[in-house]
Scaffold this motif. Structure first.
Motif, PDB file in Angstrom:
ATOM      1  N   LEU A 174       0.834  -1.207   0.000  1.00 12.53           N
ATOM      2  CA  LEU A 174       0.000   0.000   0.000  1.00 12.53           C
ATOM      3  C   LEU A 174       0.868   1.256   0.000  1.00 12.53           C
ATOM      4  CD1 LEU A 174      -2.877  -0.845   2.523  1.00 12.53           C
ATOM      5  CD2 LEU A 174      -3.147  -0.255   0.114  1.00 12.53           C
ATOM      6  N   GLY A 175       1.886   1.276   0.869  1.00  9.97           N
ATOM      7  CA  GLY A 175       2.759   2.444   0.922  1.00  9.97           C
ATOM      8  C   GLY A 175       3.529   2.657  -0.368  1.00  9.97           C
ATOM      9  N   GLY A 176       4.059   1.572  -0.957  1.00 12.13           N
ATOM     10  CA  GLY A 176       4.802   1.687  -2.205  1.00 12.13           C
ATOM     11  C   GLY A 176       3.950   2.161  -3.360  1.00 12.13           C
ATOM     12  N   ALA A 177       2.701   1.704  -3.420  1.00  8.62           N
ATOM     13  CA  ALA A 177       1.795   2.145  -4.483  1.00  8.62           C
ATOM     14  C   ALA A 177       1.527   3.641  -4.383  1.00  8.62           C
ATOM     15  CB  ALA A 177       0.482   1.368  -4.403  1.00  8.62           C
ATOM     16  N   MET A 178       1.386   4.137  -3.152  1.00  9.32           N
ATOM     17  CA  MET A 178       1.148   5.576  -2.972  1.00  9.32           C
ATOM     18  C   MET A 178       2.399   6.382  -3.323  1.00  9.32           C
ATOM     19  SD  MET A 178      -1.952   5.402  -2.190  1.00  9.32           S
ATOM     20  CE  MET A 178      -2.914   3.914  -1.885  1.00  9.32           C
ATOM     21  N   ALA A 179       3.570   5.908  -2.912  1.00  8.26           N
ATOM     22  CA  ALA A 179       4.813   6.619  -3.220  1.00  8.26           C
ATOM     23  C   ALA A 179       5.079   6.648  -4.716  1.00  8.26           C
ATOM     24  CB  ALA A 179       5.979   5.974  -2.483  1.00  8.26           C
ATOM     25  N   ALA A 180       4.618   5.627  -5.444  1.00  8.07           N
ATOM     26  CA  ALA A 180       4.823   5.586  -6.892  1.00  8.07           C
ATOM     27  C   ALA A 180       4.140   6.742  -7.607  1.00  8.07           C
ATOM     28  CB  ALA A 180       4.321   4.252  -7.455  1.00  8.07           C
ATOM     29  N   CYS A 181       3.135   7.356  -6.974  1.00  8.66           N
ATOM     30  CA  CYS A 181       2.441   8.486  -7.602  1.00  8.66           C
ATOM     31  C   CYS A 181       3.365   9.679  -7.820  1.00  8.66           C
ATOM     32  CB  CYS A 181       1.243   8.903  -6.750  1.00  8.66           C
ATOM     33  SG  CYS A 181      -0.085   7.680  -6.683  1.00  8.66           S
ATOM     34  N   LEU A 182       4.467   9.735  -7.098  1.00  5.21           N
ATOM     35  CA  LEU A 182       5.411  10.838  -7.270  1.00  5.21           C
ATOM     36  C   LEU A 182       6.084  10.806  -8.640  1.00  5.21           C
ATOM     37  CD1 LEU A 182       7.058  10.696  -3.735  1.00  5.21           C
ATOM     38  CD2 LEU A 182       5.601  12.539  -4.591  1.00  5.21           C
ATOM     39  N   PHE A 183       5.985   9.688  -9.355  1.00  3.85           N
ATOM     40  CA  PHE A 183       6.696   9.524 -10.625  1.00  3.85           C
ATOM     41  C   PHE A 183       5.823   9.833 -11.836  1.00  3.85           C
ATOM     42  CE2 PHE A 183       9.054   7.089  -7.574  1.00  3.85           C
ATOM     43  CZ  PHE A 183      10.377   7.196  -7.968  1.00  3.85           C
ATOM     44  N   ALA A 184       4.678  10.484 -11.626  1.00  2.00           N
ATOM     45  CA  ALA A 184       3.770  10.744 -12.747  1.00  2.00           C
ATOM     46  C   ALA A 184       4.428  11.593 -13.819  1.00  2.00           C
ATOM     47  CB  ALA A 184       2.491  11.408 -12.249  1.00  2.00           C
ATOM     48  N   GLU A 185       5.275  12.544 -13.418  1.00  2.00           N
ATOM     49  CA  GLU A 185       5.919  13.438 -14.375  1.00  2.00           C
ATOM     50  C   GLU A 185       7.369  13.047 -14.654  1.00  2.00           C
ATOM     51  OE1 GLU A 185       3.377  17.456 -13.334  1.00  2.00           O
ATOM     52  OE2 GLU A 185       5.087  16.936 -12.070  1.00  2.00           O
ATOM     53  N   ALA A 186       7.765  11.848 -14.252  1.00  2.00           N
ATOM     54  CA  ALA A 186       9.139  11.374 -14.477  1.00  2.00           C
ATOM     55  C   ALA A 186       9.263  10.755 -15.863  1.00  2.00           C
ATOM     56  CB  ALA A 186       9.525  10.349 -13.412  1.00  2.00           C
ATOM     57  N   ARG A 187      10.424  10.895 -16.444  1.00  2.00           N
ATOM     58  CA  ARG A 187      10.720  10.315 -17.756  1.00  2.00           C
ATOM     59  C   ARG A 187      12.082   9.637 -17.688  1.00  2.00           C
ATOM     60  NH1 ARG A 187       6.345  11.701 -17.582  1.00  2.00           N
ATOM     61  NH2 ARG A 187       5.116  13.048 -18.979  1.00  2.00           N
ATOM     62  N   LEU A 194      14.263  12.189 -12.691  1.00  2.00           N
ATOM     63  CA  LEU A 194      13.938  10.839 -12.250  1.00  2.00           C
ATOM     64  C   LEU A 194      14.631  10.524 -10.928  1.00  2.00           C
ATOM     65  CD1 LEU A 194      12.605   8.103 -12.841  1.00  2.00           C
ATOM     66  CD2 LEU A 194      14.665   7.481 -14.125  1.00  2.00           C
ATOM     67  N   LEU A 195      15.918  10.856 -10.827  1.00  2.00           N
ATOM     68  CA  LEU A 195      16.650  10.599  -9.593  1.00  2.00           C
ATOM     69  C   LEU A 195      16.110  11.445  -8.446  1.00  2.00           C
ATOM     70  CD1 LEU A 195      20.321  10.333 -10.915  1.00  2.00           C
ATOM     71  CD2 LEU A 195      18.809   8.483 -10.188  1.00  2.00           C
ATOM     72  N   ALA A 196      15.716  12.687  -8.748  1.00  5.39           N
ATOM     73  CA  ALA A 196      15.145  13.539  -7.702  1.00  5.39           C
ATOM     74  C   ALA A 196      13.862  12.923  -7.143  1.00  5.39           C
ATOM     75  CB  ALA A 196      14.871  14.925  -8.265  1.00  5.39           C
ATOM     76  N   ARG A 197      12.993  12.426  -8.019  1.00  6.54           N
ATOM     77  CA  ARG A 197      11.752  11.802  -7.551  1.00  6.54           C
ATOM     78  C   ARG A 197      12.029  10.520  -6.786  1.00  6.54           C
ATOM     79  NH1 ARG A 197      10.613  14.847 -11.947  1.00  6.54           N
ATOM     80  NH2 ARG A 197       8.619  15.993 -11.878  1.00  6.54           N
ATOM     81  N   LEU A 198      13.064   9.794  -7.195  1.00  5.17           N
ATOM     82  CA  LEU A 198      13.443   8.586  -6.464  1.00  5.17           C
ATOM     83  C   LEU A 198      13.893   8.935  -5.049  1.00  5.17           C
ATOM     84  CD1 LEU A 198      13.903   5.531  -6.510  1.00  5.17           C
ATOM     85  CD2 LEU A 198      16.212   5.975  -7.389  1.00  5.17           C
ATOM     86  N   LEU A 199      14.659  10.018  -4.909  1.00  3.07           N
ATOM     87  CA  LEU A 199      15.092  10.450  -3.581  1.00  3.07           C
ATOM     88  C   LEU A 199      13.914  10.930  -2.739  1.00  3.07           C
ATOM     89  CD1 LEU A 199      18.398  12.341  -4.451  1.00  3.07           C
ATOM     90  CD2 LEU A 199      18.183  10.298  -3.022  1.00  3.07           C
ATOM     91  N   ILE A 200      12.972  11.635  -3.362  1.00  4.20           N
ATOM     92  CA  ILE A 200      11.793  12.101  -2.615  1.00  4.20           C
ATOM     93  C   ILE A 200      10.974  10.916  -2.120  1.00  4.20           C
ATOM     94  CG2 ILE A 200       9.639  13.399  -2.767  1.00  4.20           C
ATOM     95  CD1 ILE A 200      11.011  15.180  -4.862  1.00  4.20           C
ATOM     96  N   ALA A 201      10.769   9.936  -2.993  1.00  4.01           N
ATOM     97  CA  ALA A 201      10.004   8.747  -2.605  1.00  4.01           C
ATOM     98  C   ALA A 201      10.721   7.985  -1.493  1.00  4.01           C
ATOM     99  CB  ALA A 201       9.781   7.844  -3.812  1.00  4.01           C
ATOM    100  N   ALA A 202      12.040   7.818  -1.636  1.00  8.69           N
ATOM    101  CA  ALA A 202      12.806   7.109  -0.604  1.00  8.69           C
ATOM    102  C   ALA A 202      12.733   7.850   0.722  1.00  8.69           C
ATOM    103  CB  ALA A 202      14.258   6.947  -1.056  1.00  8.69           C
ATOM    104  N   GLY A 203      12.843   9.185   0.670  1.00  4.80           N
ATOM    105  CA  GLY A 203      12.749   9.962   1.893  1.00  4.80           C
ATOM    106  C   GLY A 203      11.384   9.843   2.548  1.00  4.80           C
ATOM    107  N   ASP A 444       7.690  20.499 -13.920  1.00  2.00           N
ATOM    108  CA  ASP A 444       6.462  19.723 -14.081  1.00  2.00           C
ATOM    109  C   ASP A 444       6.483  18.758 -15.242  1.00  2.00           C
ATOM    110  OD1 ASP A 444       6.278  21.358 -16.259  1.00  2.00           O
ATOM    111  OD2 ASP A 444       4.481  22.434 -15.594  1.00  2.00           O
ATOM    112  N   GLY A 445       7.592  18.649 -15.970  1.00  7.74           N
ATOM    113  CA  GLY A 445       7.705  17.680 -17.048  1.00  7.74           C
ATOM    114  C   GLY A 445       7.162  18.141 -18.374  1.00  7.74           C
ATOM    115  N   THR A 446       6.682  19.393 -18.453  1.00  9.74           N
ATOM    116  CA  THR A 446       6.110  19.879 -19.715  1.00  9.74           C
ATOM    117  C   THR A 446       7.095  20.734 -20.496  1.00  9.74           C
ATOM    118  OG1 THR A 446       5.201  21.829 -18.599  1.00  9.74           O
ATOM    119  CG2 THR A 446       3.806  19.867 -18.701  1.00  9.74           C
TER     120      THR A 446
END
Length: 607
Positions: A174-187, A194-203, A444-446
């Protein structure tokens, strides 16, 4: 044995295919990025199980939810050519990687924390034994605690088999699925982002480290709210049809823990903040209506269920909302409480030995520096972050005041003093505030191709983020020696109890003599070991031997029969048995003590 392993592997494949089908259904129904689909799928499965449970059809509900997921998987596997590519996007890959990592790390561990054996593990075991929500004869203590996390754990246990480690895995899913939402704008092509979002999710996942190996839902609460915030950032103009997915997650939040109501107020404030930070002022009414309707339906349905099942028994529950209860708890607070409470409460926020406090202090110093630089026009600040940074500070203050009010108006003096020192309650809002603000600070990935100077700034920001995450996460990576020792000590005691429970099975049925458990449990509290024994053997009539209790009742003249659960040598207990004229057991096992003080071995236990 090989047949059992093959069957387990087949069931895991069925579970994976059903979950993938639910994610594909959410992706097509709501036109969501792949990163949001695991969260939507798990929320949908849990809420569907909740509906079946209210109808008294929990076990058939597992088959229905699984069958629907399998049908969706078969349908979209044949018709959706983009499904394979979506699975390889950063969000789903992160979710799968995190799930495999936690499964490997937690493969040999069982929960150790106290609250696991007062509620969070107890309700899951009861669901698995009865295939129904707790009833009047429940073993759970807090009958008005919502069941969402337990229902999802129950769902996975139907495929993986009943073991405490799979409960922890389900909660981490459940927690991992929610943290995965941080990667919506990752490519994949934008490595710094991508690495920044990985660090945010890990934190975000490290703020409350206990959730990796325990069943506390405080981290999951913060991660659900963070997922809702990530969806709101992605749909900041409210034009992408995310009202229903956010309502699903809001209902899940309410059904995970009652404090989810406080968090929903924060999310509603976030939606309004995003609206008023835009020049075009997009309509937010639809999102708020869906969110309110979904959360109200979840809250009212559970309240009606508990009222129907438990009736007047709920009147004595300490977490029942009533004016008389509030005034009564306030009146019983002594002057000593008011003298001690403020310091204890503040220490739970500012003690740097707690990981949540370090995350809050380190990252908010960073946010303050960035915000002041933007005010002085030294550095540009993304438009969506201009309102979120001060809103986050205001939200933390509001949430903290609500926590203090809960300790004062809803808890006894003794419990309020203890709970006020818990850092994980504060950690819930830290997960959301730090994760959401960091996500708002990212591009924002745009944007199109970035100039070299912008890439250099991103690289510098990435290094700063990595340093802050490492500094804040130090208590997680290098916990204090006393905490590691306490966890290992309790884990060893729990393993002995669980091994005995597996070998003896249920000890009592109906009215039988009590079971006195004798074991050396070191510095672990007597109450905790009683809870572990009660949970492991699923019996109320279990007493943990202590010096005073033994002397007061069992060797001062009374000779009633009882069972003796002997789990290892203990000098004091051996002396007490000898003084009472009861032979000292020579091996671990379950013994029957007759009226003549004789011991008969019922079952040997190999520890």
């Amino acid at each position: 044995m090989g047949g059992i392993g093959l069957l387990r592997l087949l069931l895991c494949a069925v579970l994976a295919a059903s979950t993938l089908g639910a994610a594909a259904l959410a992706r097509r129904a709501f036109r969501l990025p792949a990163a949001f689909c695991p969260a939507a799928a798990l929320a949908g499965q849990t809420l569907a199980l909740y509906g079946f449970a209210l109808a008294g059809l929990l076990r058939p509900g597992v088959y229905a939810v699984t069958g629907l997921g399998l049908a969706a998987f078969a349908w979209y596997a044949l018709r959706d050519r983009g499904l394979g590519r979506a699975l390889l996007e950063p969000g789903p890959v992160f979710f799968l990687g995190y799930l495999l990592l936690t499964a490997a790390v937690n493969g040999a561990f069982i929960p150790t924390g106290y609250d696991n054996y007062t509620h969070w593990a107890v309700i899951v075991k009861e669901l698995c034994l009865t295939h129904a929500l707790p009833g009047p004869d429940t073993m759970t203590i807090f009958t008005n605690y919502p069941p969402a996390a337990a229902l999802y754990e129950y769902f996975l246990l139907q495929f993986l088999g009943f073991e405490e480690r799979w409960m922890v895995l389900a909660l981490n899913a459940l927690g991992g699925a929610m943290a995965a939402c941080l990667f919506a704008e990752a490519r994949w092509t934008r490595l710094p982002g991508l690495l920044a979002r990985l660090l945010i999710a890990a934190g975000a996942l490290m703020v409350i480290p206990d959730h990796f190996r325990d069943l506390y839902v405080d981290a999951v609460l913060g991660l659900i709210l963070l997922a809702m915030g990530a969806i709101a950032l992605w749909d900041s103009d409210f034009s992408r049809g995310t009202a229903v997915p956010q309502a699903l997650l809001g209902a899940l939040l309410i059904l995970t823990k009652m404090s989810g109501a406080m968090l929903l107020i924060l999310h509603a404030g976030l939606l309004l903040t995003l609206k008023y930070r835009r020049a075009d002022r997009p309509p937010v009414r639809t999102h708020l209506l869906w969110l309110g309707a979904g959360c109200a339906a979840a809250w009212l349905s559970f309240r009606l269920h508990t009222g129907r099942v438990f009736g007047q028994a709920l009147a004595g529950n300490q977490f029942r909302l009533s004016l008389s209860g509030f005034t009564g708890k306030l009146a019983e607070k002594s002057p000593a409480f008011w003298e001690e409470f403020p310091g204890t409460f503040l220490r739970s926020f500012l003690d740097r030995s707690f990981s949540c406090s370090r995350f809050f202090l380190v990252f908010n110093l960073l946010f303050l520096a960035v915000f002041l630089a933007a005010l002085l026009k030294k550095r540009p600040l993304p438009a969506r972050a201009r309102g979120i940074i001060p809103f986050g500070w205001l939200s933390v203050l509001l949430y903290s005041l609500c926590l203090a009010a809960m300790y004062i108006f809803m808890m006894s003096e003794y419990e309020g003093r203890i709970v006020a020192s818990f850092d994980r309650y504060f950690g819930t809002v830290v997960i959301w505030q730090t994760g959401l603000t960091l996500a708002a600070l990212l591009p924002d990935g745009t944007e199109g191709p970035l100039p070299r100077a912008s890439l250099r700034r991103q690289a510098a920001g990435l290094c700063l983020l990595a340093c802050c995450t490492g500094l804040a996460g130090r208590p997680v990576l290098f916990p204090p020696e006393w905490r590691t020792f306490a966890r290992l000590n309790q884990a060893a005691a729990n393993e002995a109890v669980f091994a005995a429970a597996r070998q003896t099975g249920p000890l009592l049925e109906g009215e039988r003599p009590p079971v006195l458990a004798c074991m050396s449990y070191g510095a672990i509290s007597q109450d905790l070991m009683y809870r572990v024994l009660r949970y492991a053997f699923w019996q109320d009539n279990i007493l943990l031997l202590t010096e005073g209790y033994w002397e007061d009742r069992y060797w001062t003249g009374e000779r009633d029969p009882f069972y003796l659960l002997w789990l290892g040598p203990w000098d004091w207990a051996e002396e007490a048995l000898a003084r009472a004229g009861i032979p000292v057991p020579q091996q671990a096992g379950l013994y029957y003590k007759g009226r003549d003080n004789s011991l008969t071995l019922v079952r040997e236990i190999l520890l």
